[in-house]
Design an enzyme around this catalytic site. Structure first.
Site, mmCIF file in Angstrom:
data_model
loop_
_atom_site.group_PDB
_atom_site.id
_atom_site.type_symbol
_atom_site.label_atom_id
_atom_site.label_comp_id
_atom_site.label_asym_id
_atom_site.label_seq_id
_atom_site.Cartn_x
_atom_site.Cartn_y
_atom_site.Cartn_z
ATOM 1 N N ARG A 15 62.849 39.145 54.118
ATOM 2 C CA ARG A 15 63.565 37.819 54.599
ATOM 3 C C ARG A 15 63.118 36.654 54.565
ATOM 4 O O ARG A 15 64.013 35.159 54.216
ATOM 5 C CB ARG A 15 64.595 38.388 54.829
ATOM 6 C CG ARG A 15 65.592 39.978 54.695
ATOM 7 C CD ARG A 15 66.862 39.959 55.930
ATOM 8 N NE ARG A 15 65.998 40.574 56.886
ATOM 9 C CZ ARG A 15 66.460 41.206 58.205
ATOM 10 N NH1 ARG A 15 67.816 41.727 58.260
ATOM 11 N NH2 ARG A 15 65.674 41.810 58.698
ATOM 12 N N MET A 16 62.216 36.154 54.893
ATOM 13 C CA MET A 16 61.571 36.104 55.137
ATOM 14 C C MET A 16 60.942 34.586 53.881
ATOM 15 O O MET A 16 60.394 33.026 53.740
ATOM 16 C CB MET A 16 60.301 35.370 56.121
ATOM 17 C CG MET A 16 60.559 35.665 57.405
ATOM 18 S SD MET A 16 61.259 35.069 58.755
ATOM 19 C CE MET A 16 60.611 33.628 59.042
#
Length: 183
Positions: A15-16
């Protein structure tokens, strides 16, 4: 009583949206995991074990620069949190006292919170699981209580509709007797 640390840093951090391991992203000039490591200092200086996976060599180099005494172990297969914790078993062989399982991507966990968990253990709790109440608990596991005692953790996938209605969620932060945790 000594408290040993198992710091989990094996996730991919998808998700980064970055190739860099999530726990190496900086907050206030330090890698994210360094803040969790510093909070754990409130419980004393037992053995410190960092469980790495994705980008493990880079995470290990950074961890050793921050804490030369930290032991780094690998979780090559991503088989869940319990499996990640068990990767620390050899590094904690023969250790007495308690073990804290903490996530490297929880930079804002307060030392006072960890001290309160330790106080609960000293008050007779075998295992202390940090929970939180959420207005929208989404897919977090739920802490199913029997009065003041934890009966079980209901993971979202297996939870009944009644269990999913519970707002007390599992943070995954655990403090337990080292032998019990590694059994």
């Amino acid at each position: 009583m000594q408290t040993h640390l198992i710091l989990l840093a094996a996730g991919q951090g998808t998700r980064m949206k970055s190739d860099r391991p999530k726990v190496l992203h900086e907050i206030a000039g330090l890698p994210m995991f360094a803040h969790a490591l510093a909070s754990a200092d409130a419980l004393g200086a037992g053995r410190r074990v960092l469980v790495v996976g994705h980008g493990g060599d880079e995470v290990a180099r950074t961890a050793n620069a921050i804490d030369p005494g930290i032991t780094v172990v690998r979780q090559d297969e991503q088989l869940g949190t319990g499996h990640a914790v068990l990767q620390a078993k050899d590094a904690l062989a023969g250790a007495s006292g308690e073990a804290l399982v903490l996530y490297s991507d929880t930079p804002f966990i307060r030392p006072e919170t960890l001290v309160r968990m330790s106080e609960a253990r000293q008050g007779g709790a075998d295992v202390v699981v940090l929970g939180f109440e959420a207005t929208d608990p989404a897919r977090y596991g739920r802490l199913i209580m029997d009065g003041e005692a934890l009966d079980r953790i209901a993971e979202w996938k297996e939870a009944t509709s009644e269990e999913r209605a519970v707002r007390l969620c599992n943070s995954g932060v655990i403090l337990a007797d080292t032998g019990t945790l590694m059994a």
